[in-house]
Design an enzyme around this catalytic site. Structure first.
Site, PDB file in Angstrom:
ATOM      1  N   TYR A 177     -30.623  35.944 -26.852  1.00  0.00           N
ATOM      2  CA  TYR A 177     -30.523  36.092 -25.402  1.00  0.00           C
ATOM      3  C   TYR A 177     -29.392  37.050 -25.042  1.00  0.00           C
ATOM      4  O   TYR A 177     -28.639  37.521 -25.891  1.00  0.00           O
ATOM      5  CB  TYR A 177     -30.307  34.742 -24.756  1.00  0.00           C
ATOM      6  CG  TYR A 177     -29.232  33.929 -25.436  1.00  0.00           C
ATOM      7  CD1 TYR A 177     -27.910  34.357 -25.409  1.00  0.00           C
ATOM      8  CD2 TYR A 177     -29.539  32.746 -26.123  1.00  0.00           C
ATOM      9  CE1 TYR A 177     -26.917  33.638 -26.024  1.00  0.00           C
ATOM     10  CE2 TYR A 177     -28.537  32.024 -26.756  1.00  0.00           C
ATOM     11  CZ  TYR A 177     -27.244  32.476 -26.696  1.00  0.00           C
ATOM     12  OH  TYR A 177     -26.252  31.764 -27.312  1.00  0.00           O
ATOM     13  N   SER A 198     -18.527  32.994 -29.301  1.00  0.00           N
ATOM     14  CA  SER A 198     -19.765  32.368 -29.738  1.00  0.00           C
ATOM     15  C   SER A 198     -20.165  31.306 -28.732  1.00  0.00           C
ATOM     16  O   SER A 198     -19.493  31.097 -27.737  1.00  0.00           O
ATOM     17  CB  SER A 198     -19.575  31.737 -31.115  1.00  0.00           C
ATOM     18  OG  SER A 198     -18.680  30.655 -31.003  1.00  0.00           O
ATOM     19  N   LYS A 199     -21.249  30.657 -29.030  1.00  0.00           N
ATOM     20  CA  LYS A 199     -21.788  29.692 -28.074  1.00  0.00           C
ATOM     21  C   LYS A 199     -20.768  28.641 -27.657  1.00  0.00           C
ATOM     22  O   LYS A 199     -20.677  28.275 -26.498  1.00  0.00           O
ATOM     23  CB  LYS A 199     -23.002  28.993 -28.661  1.00  0.00           C
ATOM     24  CG  LYS A 199     -24.226  29.869 -28.623  1.00  0.00           C
ATOM     25  CD  LYS A 199     -25.394  29.171 -29.292  1.00  0.00           C
ATOM     26  CE  LYS A 199     -26.387  30.229 -29.733  1.00  0.00           C
ATOM     27  NZ  LYS A 199     -27.423  29.691 -30.586  1.00  0.00           N
ATOM     28  N   ARG A 200     -19.982  28.228 -28.620  1.00  0.00           N
ATOM     29  CA  ARG A 200     -19.084  27.128 -28.275  1.00  0.00           C
ATOM     30  C   ARG A 200     -17.970  27.581 -27.344  1.00  0.00           C
ATOM     31  O   ARG A 200     -17.214  26.780 -26.809  1.00  0.00           O
ATOM     32  CB  ARG A 200     -18.586  26.467 -29.560  1.00  0.00           C
ATOM     33  CG  ARG A 200     -17.228  26.827 -30.059  1.00  0.00           C
ATOM     34  CD  ARG A 200     -17.024  26.347 -31.493  1.00  0.00           C
ATOM     35  NE  ARG A 200     -16.839  27.503 -32.359  1.00  0.00           N
ATOM     36  CZ  ARG A 200     -15.650  28.022 -32.607  1.00  0.00           C
ATOM     37  NH1 ARG A 200     -14.580  27.486 -32.080  1.00  0.00           N
ATOM     38  NH2 ARG A 200     -15.535  29.078 -33.364  1.00  0.00           N
ATOM     39  N   HIS A 201     -17.829  28.897 -27.134  1.00  0.00           N
ATOM     40  CA  HIS A 201     -16.807  29.398 -26.213  1.00  0.00           C
ATOM     41  C   HIS A 201     -17.358  29.712 -24.831  1.00  0.00           C
ATOM     42  O   HIS A 201     -16.629  30.078 -23.937  1.00  0.00           O
ATOM     43  CB  HIS A 201     -16.209  30.703 -26.729  1.00  0.00           C
ATOM     44  CG  HIS A 201     -15.569  30.575 -28.059  1.00  0.00           C
ATOM     45  ND1 HIS A 201     -16.010  31.255 -29.152  1.00  0.00           N
ATOM     46  CD2 HIS A 201     -14.534  29.832 -28.462  1.00  0.00           C
ATOM     47  CE1 HIS A 201     -15.258  30.940 -30.183  1.00  0.00           C
ATOM     48  NE2 HIS A 201     -14.369  30.075 -29.788  1.00  0.00           N
TER      49      HIS A 201
END
Length: 471
Positions: A14, A238-241
């Site tokens: 995405y 990354s996603k966790r950020h």
RNA sequence: GCUCCCUUCGUCUAGCGGUAAGGACGCGGCCCUCUCAAGGCUGAAACACGGGUUCGAUUCCCGUAGGGAGCGCCA
């Protein structure tokens, strides 16, 4: 001469916040100079590219209002062009077919690393032109062995590379599809891109791209390499950020203007100004002013900016988004006040449209839960009489407006010799179930007469029961 | 390992040889106030280190350290 910039994501995932910043800067540069903004989908890696990703990227761009003047172009539609260009390079001696097998290359690399050398292709096929049985060749660019390449980067300044450190890169795979480097160079030239604005993970690649342009006889675009956006801990975002799909921000109730405003201030500034409308960004932005150092993503500030935009937006502009959020949290907007009135009451109290929707839930339901702590503290026998007379006053109040409600409450408070707050807070708890809400007169107005009376009754019952229990 | 890039409050940044190093987010305090916010005022908080250049370095140069990126038939 008019400028032309582009955003060229590969559809292998995405559109996340880091890519959006790159897209934004590229878009702003085009808009600022009245140029053209091109969208190109780099889908040469057919293994990993998906239609869904491409669509999600387009949807994200559209949501943010980053409109493109040309495209989307898809590289998969231009394979003939790349093949032709590669053939031309081979014919002119600027590229050659390489028949090395993967195994061979792996072995070569291993030995180099073991020796402490740089892993790089040694050019062993440069002179061998005869085909090898059973091997589909790749095409490699013949890179100069000596000299240097210089890049005059708009944000980095002059960067120099030694040619001898660069190896002969693959430009065409055995199946005839182009590699990233080849596709980019060919497309940027064919599409007339004047300014290549991209992440600085490509800075090292640029030397190769310049060699490719030289071999092809293309002009060199102006380059601007943007620093990366890192996570809060300094590692790659990354996603966790929070490197979520941008559309996830929409889900969570962020406004596109706020997202853009937050991102434009990452690596760019204009004096002390923090809030920029899109028009202001366009007017003031120039990629030359971009910073060279990486920045970290800070969700707190994004939230603050989002609140700034919620506070200042025209209430009617916010209602579609609010209604959408209401749907997500299970509120039926037809069962209470018009959503724009909720916006007016709550605009300084919500950082996202999601929060706005959630805090208004008590306005759209008949049964509200009482917050135990708030009820215990405020719904006490001392206010019983006052609440009773307020109930009576409310029954007859005409018209049902915040002003009238305020006057009625003040009268009751005076009559019972209470300070306004001594009655305000109990009413707030009775009517919302919690100790927090907009000014009590406006809150009561929004709740409406019928529900207000019912909730005052319920509060009186609560007080009775407590008194009885206390004995 | 090699190459390239980066380095001002916790974070985003202003600064462009002489400043009390400014603003913003977040955090603390005060004010406003019917609660919560919003708003106003205010406090704590930074030039990575070492050498140069200079009358004078946060600012220019060189190192060091730390961080990042690249070194693919991924983009």
């Amino acid at each position: 001469m008019s400028i032309k910039t582009r955003f060229a994501p590969s559809p292998t995932g995405y559109l996340h916040i880091g890519s959006v910043r790159t897209a934004l800067f590229s878009w702003l540069q085009a808009r600022h100079y009245g140029g053209t903004f091109v969208l190109r989908i780099e889908d040469t890696d057919q293994e990993r590219s998906t239609r869904e990703s491409a669509d999600a990227i387009l949807a994200g761009m559209s949501w943010l209002g980053l409109n493109w003047d040309e495209g989307p172009h898809y590289q998969t539609e231009r394979f003939d062009r790349y093949a032709g260009l590669a053939e031309q390079l081979v014919a002119e001696g600027n590229a050659y077919r390489c028949y090395c097998t993967k195994e061979e290359l792996d072995e070569m690399r291993e030995q180099q690393v073991a020796r402490g050398d740089n892993p790089r292709y040694d050019g062993r096929c440069r002179e061998r032109s005869e085909p090898r049985e059973g091997v589909n060749p790749v095409v490699r660019l013949r890179t100069p062995d000596t000299g240097t390449v210089e890049i005059d980067d708009l944000v980095r300044g002059r960067v120099t590379y030694e040619n001898e450190l660069l190896d002969d890169l693959v430009i065409l795979r055995p199946d005839g599809t182009p590699t990233f480097h080849f596709g980019v160079v060919a497309d940027d030239a064919d599409m007339g891109i004047t300014h290549v604005i991209r992440g600085d993970d490509h800075l090292n690649n640029t030397a190769r791209h310049i060699h490719l342009q030289n071999a092809l006889g293309f002009d060199h675009p102006v380059y601007a390499h943007l620093p990366m956006i890192l996570g809060e801990d300094g590692s790659r975002l990354s996603k966790r950020h929070g490197a979520l799909n941008v559309l996830e921000y929409r889900e969570q109730g962020y406004l596109p203007e706020a997202v853009l405003n937050y991102l434009v201030r990452l690596g760019w500034s204009h004096g002390d100004q923090e809030v920029f409308s899109v028009d202001e960004m366009i007017e003031l932005f120039d990629v030359e002013d971009a910073n060279a150092s990486a920045s970290k993503f800070n969700p707190e500030k994004l939230r603050w900016l989002n609140q700034q935009y919620i506070m200042t937006a025209a209430p009617l502009d916010l209602t579609p988004g609010l209604v959408e959020q209401m749907g997500k949290v299970g509120i039926d907007p037809s069962r209470g006040p018009a959503p724009q009135r909720v916006v007016e009451a709550y605009r300084e109290r919500a950082e996202t449209l999601r929060e706005l929707a959630m805090s208004a839930e008590y306005l759209y339901t008949d049964n509200i839960p009482l917050d135990e702590k708030a009820a215990k503290k405020n719904l006490r026998p001392v206010v019983k009489e006052a609440l009773t007379s307020l109930r009576d006053a409310f029954t007859e109040l005409e018209p049902w407006t915040a002003e009238g409600i305020h006057r009625a409450m003040q009268d009751v408070a005076d009559k019972h010799e209470l300070k306004f707050g001594k009655i305000g807070q109990p009413v707030r708890v009775a009517v919302t179930g919690t100790g927090v809400s907009p000014p009590i007169d406006a809150t009561v107005e929004l709740v409406g007469r019928e529900r207000t009376l019912a909730r005052l009754d319920a509060a009186l019952v609560y007080i009775e029961e407590r008194a009885a229990a206390a004995g």
